[in-house]
Design an enzyme around this catalytic site. Structure first.
Site, PDB file in Angstrom:
ATOM      1  N   HIS A 101     -46.917   1.264  -3.000  1.00 52.07           N
ATOM      2  CA  HIS A 101     -45.612   1.176  -2.524  1.00 52.07           C
ATOM      3  C   HIS A 101     -45.395   0.097  -1.689  1.00 52.07           C
ATOM      4  CE1 HIS A 101     -46.336   3.314   1.296  1.00 52.07           C
ATOM      5  NE2 HIS A 101     -47.012   4.123   0.568  1.00 52.07           N
ATOM      6  N   ASP A 103     -42.975  -0.368   0.769  1.00 53.54           N
ATOM      7  CA  ASP A 103     -42.358   0.002   1.918  1.00 53.54           C
ATOM      8  C   ASP A 103     -43.202   0.789   2.986  1.00 53.54           C
ATOM      9  OD1 ASP A 103     -42.616   2.344   0.225  1.00 53.54           O
ATOM     10  OD2 ASP A 103     -41.147   3.412   1.549  1.00 53.54           O
ATOM     11  N   ASP A 135     -51.526   2.045   5.269  1.00 54.98           N
ATOM     12  CA  ASP A 135     -50.573   2.696   4.438  1.00 54.98           C
ATOM     13  C   ASP A 135     -49.347   1.862   3.956  1.00 54.98           C
ATOM     14  OD1 ASP A 135     -48.929   4.649   3.046  1.00 54.98           O
ATOM     15  OD2 ASP A 135     -48.334   5.582   5.191  1.00 54.98           O
ATOM     16  N   GLU A 169     -41.294   5.129  -1.081  1.00 52.05           N
ATOM     17  CA  GLU A 169     -42.020   6.160  -1.007  1.00 52.05           C
ATOM     18  C   GLU A 169     -42.186   6.793   0.209  1.00 52.05           C
ATOM     19  OE1 GLU A 169     -45.906   8.482  -0.104  1.00 52.05           O
ATOM     20  OE2 GLU A 169     -45.009   6.621   0.944  1.00 52.05           O
ATOM     21  N   GLU A 170     -41.740   6.043   1.326  1.00 49.47           N
ATOM     22  CA  GLU A 170     -41.948   6.855   2.758  1.00 49.47           C
ATOM     23  C   GLU A 170     -40.679   7.577   2.971  1.00 49.47           C
ATOM     24  OE1 GLU A 170     -44.471   6.883   4.223  1.00 49.47           O
ATOM     25  OE2 GLU A 170     -45.703   4.970   4.030  1.00 49.47           O
ATOM     26  N   GLU A 197     -52.625   6.069  -3.629  1.00 50.66           N
ATOM     27  CA  GLU A 197     -53.072   5.917  -2.551  1.00 50.66           C
ATOM     28  C   GLU A 197     -53.704   7.132  -1.785  1.00 50.66           C
ATOM     29  OE1 GLU A 197     -50.124   5.957   1.098  1.00 50.66           O
ATOM     30  OE2 GLU A 197     -48.845   6.549  -0.476  1.00 50.66           O
ATOM     31  N   HIS A 410     -48.970   5.644   9.946  1.00 49.87           N
ATOM     32  CA  HIS A 410     -47.779   6.208  10.778  1.00 49.87           C
ATOM     33  C   HIS A 410     -48.048   6.362  12.256  1.00 49.87           C
ATOM     34  CE1 HIS A 410     -45.777   8.282   7.076  1.00 49.87           C
ATOM     35  NE2 HIS A 410     -46.355   7.276   6.821  1.00 49.87           N
TER      36      HIS A 410
END
Length: 452
Positions: A101, A103, A135, A169-170, A197, A410
């Site tokens: 992804h 984003d 990520d 995705e997030e 992932e 994150h």
């Protein structure tokens, strides 16, 4: 003898000269690889305003340099899905999908040592600091760098290899991977295996995932009559909400105790964490302190493993956490990112990690051949886009080759070491080569797909 010595000396000098040239060439290649990674990381694709088109333009430039076919799909306006294709010699074989992804989550800039979108390479430790370094912009670029190496070595795949870069995705993947997996384009791709992932590993063993917990985003609301701040009376909104929060806290503690005792892994329990608390009557200086509010709300991020009893959890929410008898209500509509952890037959949605799944065996062997080590297969503790592919009966494996790396997705100061990033490219090179060369068991795969 003097002539022989001179010849040997010349050969020795020639050998060291060649070695120096090879070292310089490798250094230049590594520098270019890291530079491309930094470029991708510097594109700010954080929510709520991700620069998706900038990311797509950069990836398209890389695809062009690799002579890969490309297609931009836009199921939702300004949320492009970029699909790259490396055609195989036998297009009838089920294809390989390498998904990532574009984003990333927002970053609190003031909490970072280096600006989160500067992709600073700290030469003292070799770490690249950037939002998305773990990520999962690393994985998307590692796919392409591995293909670059394979093409340079003259390798041609038997199976078609697809590389997808999806948005959102997030925030649940509903406008990205979910719509992509539901599309006619995806059906025509005839995918046989999906890689997506994973997580960083603090030790030398790469983590690998065969299933995942799915998010239930829950909002609980309590109501009650307003009253003076000094008055004591039953069933106030805040009192009822606090009882609910305490009930949730006890359940959370019981699940966490199983993890602390080593009885279950994090991905095997139901996790509950409060994400927001909303109550009070605003005033120009803050809140009205002598007024008890008539409404109070709390939001919870719940993660449900494939082995959980979903019906039992919903009863717990309705009967214990938000009972009507206490003037409580709850919402699992837009707040419940409901992607069931079970298939239509009620079976847990998991990818086989034994000899029944040839893709698993190939992954194990490929990682080993690239001097890597796999840890015990796990259920992913959070959620990824892989669930949308598993829901369609496809094997999907979560894997991000980041060993000896703290888990910082994150988190503040997210980083990936440059040497670990380059090593991950070698791992993917081995995996893609093994997968793309695999031509056996196709009848079994096709039969399994018919059953699904």
């Amino acid at each position: 003898m003097e002539m022989s010595f001179r010849n040997n000396r010349h050969l020795l000098l020639l050998y060291f000269l060649c070695l120096l040239l090879l070292t310089l060439a490798a250094s230049e290649d590594s520098s270019a690889i890291i530079s491309r990674f930094q470029h991708y990381l510097r594109i700010n694709t954080a929510h709520p305003s991700p620069k998706y088109h900038d990311a797509v333009d950069f990836i398209l430039s890389q695809a062009k340099s690799l002579s890969l076919e490309s297609q931009i799909l836009e199921f939702v306006k300004d949320k492009p899905v970029l699909l790259l294709k490396w055609p195989g010699k036998n297009p009838n074989l089920p294809s390989i999908l390498l998904n990532s992804h574009t984003d990333v989550v927002p970053a609190e800039h003031s909490k970072w040592t280096h600006p989160p979108f500067d992709a600073v390479l700290d030469h003292t430790n070799g770490h690249i600091y950037a939002r998305g370094s773990q990520d999962m912009k690393s994985v998307g670029l590692q796919y392409l760098e591995a293909i670059r190496k394979l093409k340079k070595a003259g390798f041609g795949p038997d199976r078609t290899v697809y590389i997808s870069f999806v948005p959102d995705e997030e925030v649940g993947g509903h406008d990205g991977a979910e719509k992509f997996a539901d599309s006619e384009v995806f059906k025509e791709m005839n995918v046989g295996i999906v890689l997506d992932e994973g997580l960083a590993s603090p030790d030398e063993n790469y983590r690998v995932f065969f299933g995942e917990r799915c998010p239930w985003w829950l909002k609980i609301k309590a109501t009650g009559a307003p009253g003076h701040g000094a008055k004591l009376y039953d069933n106030t909104a805040m009192e009822n909400l606090l009882k609910s929060i305490e009930s949730v806290r006890r359940f959370r503690a019981s699940q966490f105790d199983l993890v602390k005792a080593g009885l279950k892994a994090e991905g095997e329990v139901i996790s509950v964490n409060m994400a927001f608390l909303k109550a009070g009557t605003p005033s120009p200086t803050g809140f009205v302190m002598n007024l008890q509010p008539s409404e109070a709300e709390a939001g919870f991020d719940i993660r449900v493993p494939p082995t959980a009893d979903e019906a039992s959890l919903e009863r717990r929410i309705a009967e214990e956490w938000a009972p009507v008898s206490r003037n409580m209500s709850f919402e699992l509509g837009q707040f419940k990112q409901k992607v069931s952890v079970h298939d239509k037959f009620g079976k847990p949605i998991l990818t086989a990690v034994d000899s029944s799944n040839p893709w698993w065996n190939l992954l194990e062997e490929a990682v080993k051949n690239a001097n890597g080590k796999l840890g015990k297969p796990e259920i992913f503790p959070a959620s990824t886009d892989a669930r949308y592919f598993r829901l369609r009966g496809l094997p999907a494996i979560g894997f991000s080759p980041m060993a000896n790396t703290p888990i910082l997705l994150h988190d503040h100061n997210e980083f990936l070491n440059k040497d670990e990033y380059i090593k991950g490219i070698d791992i993917y090179e081995s995996i893609i080569k093994a997968y793309a060369s695999f031509v056996e068991h196709t009848r079994i795969e096709e039969g399994s797909r018919d059953e699904l």
